[in-house]
Motif scaffolding. Structure first.
Motif, PDB file in Angstrom:
ATOM      1  N   SER A   3       0.828  -1.193   0.000  1.00 37.98           N
ATOM      2  CA  SER A   3       0.000   0.000   0.000  1.00 37.98           C
ATOM      3  C   SER A   3       0.866   1.248   0.000  1.00 37.98           C
ATOM      4  O   SER A   3       1.902   1.299   0.654  1.00 37.98           O
ATOM      5  N   LEU A   5      -0.030   3.941   1.333  1.00 39.46           N
ATOM      6  CA  LEU A   5      -0.392   4.711   2.521  1.00 39.46           C
ATOM      7  C   LEU A   5       0.286   4.110   3.734  1.00 39.46           C
ATOM      8  O   LEU A   5      -0.178   3.147   4.332  1.00 39.46           O
ATOM      9  N   THR A   6       1.436   4.636   4.101  1.00 36.55           N
ATOM     10  CA  THR A   6       2.158   4.150   5.265  1.00 36.55           C
ATOM     11  C   THR A   6       2.751   5.319   6.005  1.00 36.55           C
ATOM     12  O   THR A   6       3.152   6.316   5.409  1.00 36.55           O
ATOM     13  N   THR A 128       4.985  11.641   6.117  1.00 37.56           N
ATOM     14  CA  THR A 128       4.743  11.326   7.523  1.00 37.56           C
ATOM     15  C   THR A 128       4.564  12.589   8.343  1.00 37.56           C
ATOM     16  O   THR A 128       3.652  12.693   9.170  1.00 37.56           O
ATOM     17  N   SER A 132       1.002  13.506  10.039  1.00 39.27           N
ATOM     18  CA  SER A 132       1.043  13.372  11.493  1.00 39.27           C
ATOM     19  C   SER A 132       0.783  14.687  12.214  1.00 39.27           C
ATOM     20  O   SER A 132       0.396  14.673  13.391  1.00 39.27           O
ATOM     21  N   GLU A 149      -8.795   2.315   2.618  1.00 41.66           N
ATOM     22  CA  GLU A 149      -7.937   2.636   3.757  1.00 41.66           C
ATOM     23  C   GLU A 149      -7.666   4.129   3.773  1.00 41.66           C
ATOM     24  O   GLU A 149      -7.725   4.804   2.746  1.00 41.66           O
ATOM     25  N   SER A 150      -7.388   4.645   4.948  1.00 40.99           N
ATOM     26  CA  SER A 150      -7.114   6.075   5.101  1.00 40.99           C
ATOM     27  C   SER A 150      -6.149   6.266   6.252  1.00 40.99           C
ATOM     28  O   SER A 150      -6.028   5.409   7.141  1.00 40.99           O
ATOM     29  N   ILE A 151      -5.486   7.403   6.233  1.00 40.23           N
ATOM     30  CA  ILE A 151      -4.461   7.654   7.234  1.00 40.23           C
ATOM     31  C   ILE A 151      -4.257   9.152   7.386  1.00 40.23           C
ATOM     32  O   ILE A 151      -4.393   9.916   6.422  1.00 40.23           O
ATOM     33  N   ASP A 162      -7.300   6.745  16.125  1.00 40.50           N
ATOM     34  CA  ASP A 162      -6.048   6.296  15.511  1.00 40.50           C
ATOM     35  C   ASP A 162      -5.754   7.090  14.243  1.00 40.50           C
ATOM     36  O   ASP A 162      -6.654   7.667  13.630  1.00 40.50           O
ATOM     37  N   THR A 164      -4.746   5.699  11.552  1.00 36.12           N
ATOM     38  CA  THR A 164      -5.017   4.844  10.403  1.00 36.12           C
ATOM     39  C   THR A 164      -6.405   4.242  10.532  1.00 36.12           C
ATOM     40  O   THR A 164      -6.902   4.017  11.640  1.00 36.12           O
ATOM     41  N   SER A 165      -7.021   3.972   9.408  1.00 37.91           N
ATOM     42  CA  SER A 165      -8.352   3.377   9.388  1.00 37.91           C
ATOM     43  C   SER A 165      -8.478   2.480   8.168  1.00 37.91           C
ATOM     44  O   SER A 165      -8.073   2.855   7.074  1.00 37.91           O
TER      45      SER A 165
END
Length: 257
Positions: A3, A5-6, A128, A132, A149-151, A162, A164-165
């Motif tokens: 992914s 998204l990290t 990041t 963040s 996914e999402s972040i 959180d 992340t989701s």
């Protein structure tokens, strides 16, 4: 496929001990050199020096692969003169030339890999830091327009604790845009707004969808929390409306209702 998204902090990367890595590389180079000078000329015994360059790739020092490639080149030439006679000299020279080509090709490729990794790491650290610390969300949707996914810190505005989701969140694109995604009609960036209410308080996000690189399936999106801006716009509109009523009314009694 991993992914995109990290959120991985640079502090999580294992620390590399340059001294131990160089010691291992020199040990391997010494072993190859000893074998080289005992095998008869003509055997392609210098090719294993490539392993030395690959070991140097793990070193935190950028130019170590080139330095060890130079050392392996010197050992290859010395081994040519110290190896016992074997095949014809031209065969030995051909084998040595192939070994040198392999050593330097590996070293240059290793430098390119290192530079590519460094650029990717810098971009990852930038992403990041943004996700963040800013009220933003990065997300990915599949080719059906469904969010997977999402972040990002912006998830807090949606009531998620959180960063992340996994699964669908309210920032999923509306049906007309989903239809464009299904039809593959999304070529340029697509913008849309999302809004909702959490615990009696409204929120707004401005979102952007764009295609993934290398023709990967699905799209990647980025949403920025614009709730404060929307609230400011509403307050300003209310102030303008009140001012307009006060200036057009005959008196405070007429303006009050």
């Amino acid at each position: 496929m991993p992914s995109p998204l990290t959120l991985k902090s640079s502090d999580e990367r294992p620390q590399k001990n340059r001294g131990q890595i160089l010691a291992l590389a020199l040990l391997v180079a010494t072993a190859v050199f000893i074998v080289d000078i005992f095998l008869p000329l003509g055997v392609a015994e210098a090719v294993p020096y490539v392993a030395v360059v690959l070991i140097a790739l793990r070193s935190p020092e950028k130019n170590d692969p080139l330095r060890l490639a130079g050392l392996c080149t010197l050992l290859t030439l010395i081994g040519f003169y110290l190896s016992p006679p074997g095949a014809e000299p031209w065969i030995g020279m051909t084998n040595r030339s192939i070994a040198l080509f392999a050593i330097w090709s590996t070293a240059l490729l290793a430098m390119q890999v290192r530079e590519s990794y460094s650029a990717t790491r810098d971009q990852s650290n930038m992403l990041t830091a943004i996700l963040s610390n800013m009220p933003a969300v990065a997300f990915r949707i599949d080719r059906e327009g469904i969010m997977r996914e999402s972040i990002g810190r912006g998830l807090e505005r949606l009531g998620l604790r959180d960063l992340t989701s996994i699964g669908r969140i309210p920032l999923e694109p509306p049906d007309p845009i989903k239809q464009q995604v299904k039809e593959g009609a999304v070529i340029d960036s697509v913008f849309y707004e999302s809004h909702g209410i959490l615990q009696g308080k409204p929120w707004w996000f401005l979102n952007c969808l764009c295609k993934l690189a290398d023709d990967q399936e699905g799209l990647i999106g980025f949403g920025i929390d614009i709730t404060d801006r929307k609230r400011a716009e509403r307050r300003l509109a209310m102030h303008d409306a009140i001012a307009d009523m006060l200036t057009t009314a005959d008196g405070i009694t007429d303006a009050y209702p």
